[in-house]
Write an enzyme that holds these catalytic residues in place. Structure first.
Site, PDB file in Angstrom:
ATOM      1  N   LYS A 152     -15.016   6.397   2.943  1.00 47.42           N
ATOM      2  CA  LYS A 152     -15.352   6.294   1.403  1.00 47.42           C
ATOM      3  C   LYS A 152     -16.869   6.942   1.318  1.00 47.42           C
ATOM      4  O   LYS A 152     -17.505   7.420   2.418  1.00 47.42           O
ATOM      5  CB  LYS A 152     -15.774   4.816   1.152  1.00 47.42           C
ATOM      6  CG  LYS A 152     -14.213   4.201   1.042  1.00 47.42           C
ATOM      7  CD  LYS A 152     -13.388   4.647   0.056  1.00 47.42           C
ATOM      8  CE  LYS A 152     -12.260   3.796  -0.504  1.00 47.42           C
ATOM      9  NZ  LYS A 152     -11.140   3.410   0.645  1.00 47.42           N
TER      10      LYS A 152
HETATM   11  C1  LIG Z   1      -7.608   2.716  -4.801  1.00 53.43           C
HETATM   12  C2  LIG Z   1      -7.957   1.629  -3.809  1.00 53.43           C
HETATM   13  N1  LIG Z   1      -7.907   0.225  -3.755  1.00 53.43           N
HETATM   14  C3  LIG Z   1      -8.063  -0.655  -2.863  1.00 53.43           C
HETATM   15  C4  LIG Z   1      -8.428  -0.166  -1.632  1.00 53.43           C
HETATM   16  C5  LIG Z   1      -8.792  -1.233  -0.725  1.00 53.43           C
HETATM   17  O1  LIG Z   1      -9.955  -1.079  -0.032  1.00 53.43           O
HETATM   18  P1  LIG Z   1     -10.161  -1.575   1.395  1.00 53.43           P
HETATM   19  O2  LIG Z   1      -9.403  -0.741   2.252  1.00 53.43           O
HETATM   20  O3  LIG Z   1     -11.570  -1.758   1.585  1.00 53.43           O
HETATM   21  O4  LIG Z   1      -9.703  -3.202   1.441  1.00 53.43           O
HETATM   22  C6  LIG Z   1      -8.554   1.187  -1.418  1.00 53.43           C
HETATM   23  C7  LIG Z   1      -8.909   1.605  -0.056  1.00 53.43           C
HETATM   24  O5  LIG Z   1      -8.822   2.795   0.319  1.00 53.43           O
HETATM   25  C8  LIG Z   1      -8.185   1.944  -2.146  1.00 53.43           C
HETATM   26  O6  LIG Z   1      -8.298   3.457  -2.205  1.00 53.43           O
END
Ligand SMILES: Cc1ncc(COP(=O)(O)O)c(C=O)c1O
Length: 375
Positions: free
Chosen positions: A177
């Site tokens: 990110k």
């Molecule tokens: C659009 C979207 N939603 C939710 C997430 C979930 O985040 P995490 O990987 O921190 O659980 C991501 C992660 O890449 C994402 O790109």
């Protein structure tokens, strides 16, 4: 594909936290939350273990229950729909707009039913969804809006940061990110009741004033540890520079790709006044064989990804929920033609040239009819 930007300050702060002995529920959690709330422009920030956990808690607070419907986009990372399933809700997918790649707001109202509990737009790849239109629809039907801003820290819609348009918004800080906490996420909201409930739900259902072994409700362990929060504090102190570097890399890619026919970058559009670049994705013209191009690039040592396969066509969505190809034609067409190139803020001109040369070579090799891509 990506690389976190970790500097000596990050390392020093995390080391200091390790030496302090306070590794969870400490001062850095509070500091990180205050800084994120301030950066986004929200009243409250509640840090959680990852973005998925944050989305899950928001679905619970939005009242998603057995069969409760949530309108969302199929063109996203799978977690943005899974969080609905965690509460036994039903993701109601709506096709996307071909330019922004976000939920097509013209199709949203027709998807609302008596069981709709929330609208969950995703600011995909850092491009803000059309929040004015979504909020107008949500207000007309008294439906909660939760922004999945996991890919969009710092993005602006009509001059205002995403994360401030819905009842709540979720950001994520996985190492690919814009900034990272290792694993980690945060929910931001202006609603003090939501903030209070989020703090309880992420901490095993403990009440604010209750004892350590008193549990007010069914909660989760979705806490963010102090090392992650400290890394977040350190990263956030230079977030503008991190975003600026990524933006400069994206601009260099735009320039370098101009010489390659059949390849179109995703560009800021609609109400986007600032794009915070999460990944760098290009669209290939119809007829260019994406898998062959990706394979040819891999053989040259250049990784790529097909961001995103549509969620409704994931194996378990097809098997358990009966989705099939053809239901969301734009998302499916876009999905078949997008290719994410290696991307992070420290790619230099040479790296970018190498990727673009590799892409041009791959196109020349597998689609000679499109030849002319200058290597
Ligand atoms: C659009 C979207 N939603 C939710 C997430 C979930 O985040 P995490 O990987 O921190 O659980 C991501 C992660 O890449 C994402 O790109």
């Amino acid at each position: 594909m990506s690389s976190p930007d970790i500097n000596e300050d990050d390392i020093a702060l995390v080391t200091e936290i390790l030496r302090s002995g306070q590794l969870s529920i400490g001062p850095y959690l509070e500091k990180f939350e205050a800084l994120i709330a301030d950066y986004v422009g929200a009243r409250h920030a509640v840090a959680v273990a990852n973005g998925t956990a944050g989305l899950h808690l928001c679905m619970r607070l939005a009242g998603v229950d057995d069969g409760g419907e949530v309108i969302t986009s199929p063109f996203s990372f799978v977690a943005s729909a899974n969080c609905i399933l965690y509460e036994r809700g039903k993701p109601v997918f709506v096709d996307i707009d071909e330019e922004s790649l976000n939920i097509d707001t013209r199709l949203v109202e027709a998807a609302i039913t008596a069981r709709t509990r929330a609208i969950l737009p995703i600011h995909v790849f850092g491009q803000p969804a059309d929040m004015d239109r979504l909020n107008a629809i949500a207000t007309r039907h008294s439906v909660t809006v939760v922004e999945d801003a996991c890919e969009a820290l710092g993005s602006e819609y009509k001059g205002r940061k995403v994360g401030t348009f819905g009842q709540a918004a979720v950001f994520a800080f996985y190492p690919n990110k814009q900034m990272t906490t290792g694993e980690g996420g945060v929910v931001v909201t202006d609603d003090p009741e939501w903030a209070k409930a989020l703090r309880s739900l992420r901490n095993q259902g403990r009440a604010e004033m209750g004892g350590w072994l008193t549990h007010d409700r069914l909660g989760f362990n979705y806490r963010l540890d102090e090392m992650s929060a400290g890394l977040g504090v350190s990263q956030l102190s230079r977030v503008e520079s991190l975003l600026g570097q990524r933006s400069a890399v994206a601009a260099r890619y735009h320039e370098a790709l101009k010489r390659i026919p059949g390849v179109r970058p995703i560009m800021p559009c609609g109400g986007t006044t600032r794009m915070s670049w999460f990944v760098y994705v290009v669209r290939l013209d119809d007829g260019l064989p994406r898998e062959d191009i990706a394979q040819h690039m891999a053989a040259q040592g250049i990784p790529t990804r097909n961001y995103f396969p549509p969620i409704h066509l994931q194996p378990f969505y097809r098997r358990d929920y009966g989705y099939r190809p053809g239901q969301f034609p734009i998302a499916e067409r876009v999905s078949a033609t997008t290719l994410a190139l290696p991307f992070h803020g420290r790619l230099n001109d040479q790296d970018i040239e190498r990727v673009c040369d590799g892409l041009a070579r791959a196109i020349n090799a597998v689609a000679p009819a499109c030849a002319g891509a200058a290597v």
